[in-house]
Design an enzyme around this catalytic site. Structure first.
Site, PDB file in Angstrom:
ATOM      1  CD  GLU A   1      -2.211  -2.077   1.461  1.00 33.79           C
ATOM      2  OE1 GLU A   1      -3.189  -2.808   1.234  1.00 33.79           O
ATOM      3  OE2 GLU A   1      -1.177  -2.497   2.014  1.00 33.79           O
ATOM      4  CB  THR A   2       1.357   4.111  -2.050  1.00 31.14           C
ATOM      5  OG1 THR A   2       2.371   3.257  -2.624  1.00 31.14           O
ATOM      6  CG2 THR A   2       1.894   5.539  -1.972  1.00 31.14           C
TER       7      THR A   2
END
Length: 300
Positions: free
Chosen positions: A12-13
């Site tokens: 995830e960013t």
């Protein structure tokens, strides 16, 4: 944002933006407010624990938010998530929603999910080794016996396309940890140490580590992550699942104790959880450390 997350190619960013421009503007309430969104390389997700932890660490570590203030992250679909810095440097606690799994029903749906899960781990899992099949707000959650989990850790061969066919975000596979061996009665008997050792588990295996109350592995091929290294949001389902199994909830005015989980990916990670009972809905407190490994500038 999706293009940036795809370029990063990480589980995830997180993207954050201040709602209150300066920490001083919210000091009277002892909190500072940010919006937050999370993206895998393939899709936006509704909740992510470790990207939230990293976001809070970055704000505290760079001095954008004083450690004396809490950070309220406002999400699109998961409410407000409050993060606080602990007295230990680099350690934080996060207030997350509880997403308890419900048993899969009716019978035909249960059997379909059960057989698909077993098919996803050919030669590693049998029908009789599955203890529970349920769905949380995001994922399918399956409890297996400790010896089956030990076998699944020792050998590869996961069919991710079968997991993707389950729908939802992904699949959480969990088992009770060796901490139950320090208790008396049925829990210790259910662990069945002899059968675990028959799987060739080494003495340093997390399955035998008595610090851990439960173990898990988390698979999300539908959103581009075959197996996530550590998943805070998964523990929003694991905490309410394991707490009543491993602790006594008979006293209504006493909060359950904290439990320690280990996510048994190749990298691995420890997550401390505590189910907090509230009249307006239970919450899960997630605790853990964070360190800065890379500082960079994004050019857009």
């Amino acid at each position: 944002m999706q293009n940036v997350a795809a370029e990063n190619n990480l589980a995830e960013t997180a993207f954050i933006a201040p709602i209150t421009p300066k920490a001083d503007d919210c000091s009277s309430n002892d909190s500072c407010h940010y919006s937050i969104r999370w993206f895998t390389p393939n899709a936006e997700v509704d909740l992510c624990g470790h990207a939230t932890l990293a976001s809070a660490h970055a704000l505290y570590d760079t001095g954008r938010v004083p450690r004396s203030l809490s950070i309220c992250f406002h999400t699109l679909r998961s409410g407000v998530l409050t993060t606080k810095a602990s007295s230990s440097p680099g350690c934080y606690s996060m207030d997350f929603p509880s997403t308890p799994p419900a048993p899969v029903t009716p019978t035909d749906s249960y059997l379909s999910v059960l057989h698909t899960v077993v098919e996803a781990f050919p030669g590693l899992l049998t029908l009789r080794e599955v203890v529970f099949v349920g769905r949380s707000a995001f994922d399918v959650l399956v409890e297996v016996t400790p010896w089956a989990f030990a076998r699944m850790m020792a050998r590869d061969g996961v069919l991710f396309d079968r997991i993707a066919s389950l729908g939802g975000r992904g699949l959480l596979v969990t088992c009770m940890g060796a901490a139950v061996l320090d208790s008396e009665g049925m829990l210790a008997e259910r662990f069945d140490l002899t059968r675990v050792l028959q799987e060739g588990v080494g003495e340093h295996s997390p399955v035998l580590d008595r610090r851990f109350h439960f173990l898990s592995r988390c698979f999300f091929p539908r959103v581009g992550i075959n197996e996530d290294p550590v998943t805070g949001s998964a523990h929003c389902a694991l905490a309410p699942y394991w707490t009543p199994k491993l602790t006594s909830l008979s006293q209504p005015n006493v909060q359950p104790p904290a439990l320690t989980g280990f996510q048994a990916s190749h990298r691995g990670g420890v997550v401390t959880v505590q189910l907090v009972r509230r009249d307006d809905g239970d919450r899960v407190m997630l605790s853990g450390p964070c360190v800065t490994t890379l500082t960079s500038r994004l050019c857009v």
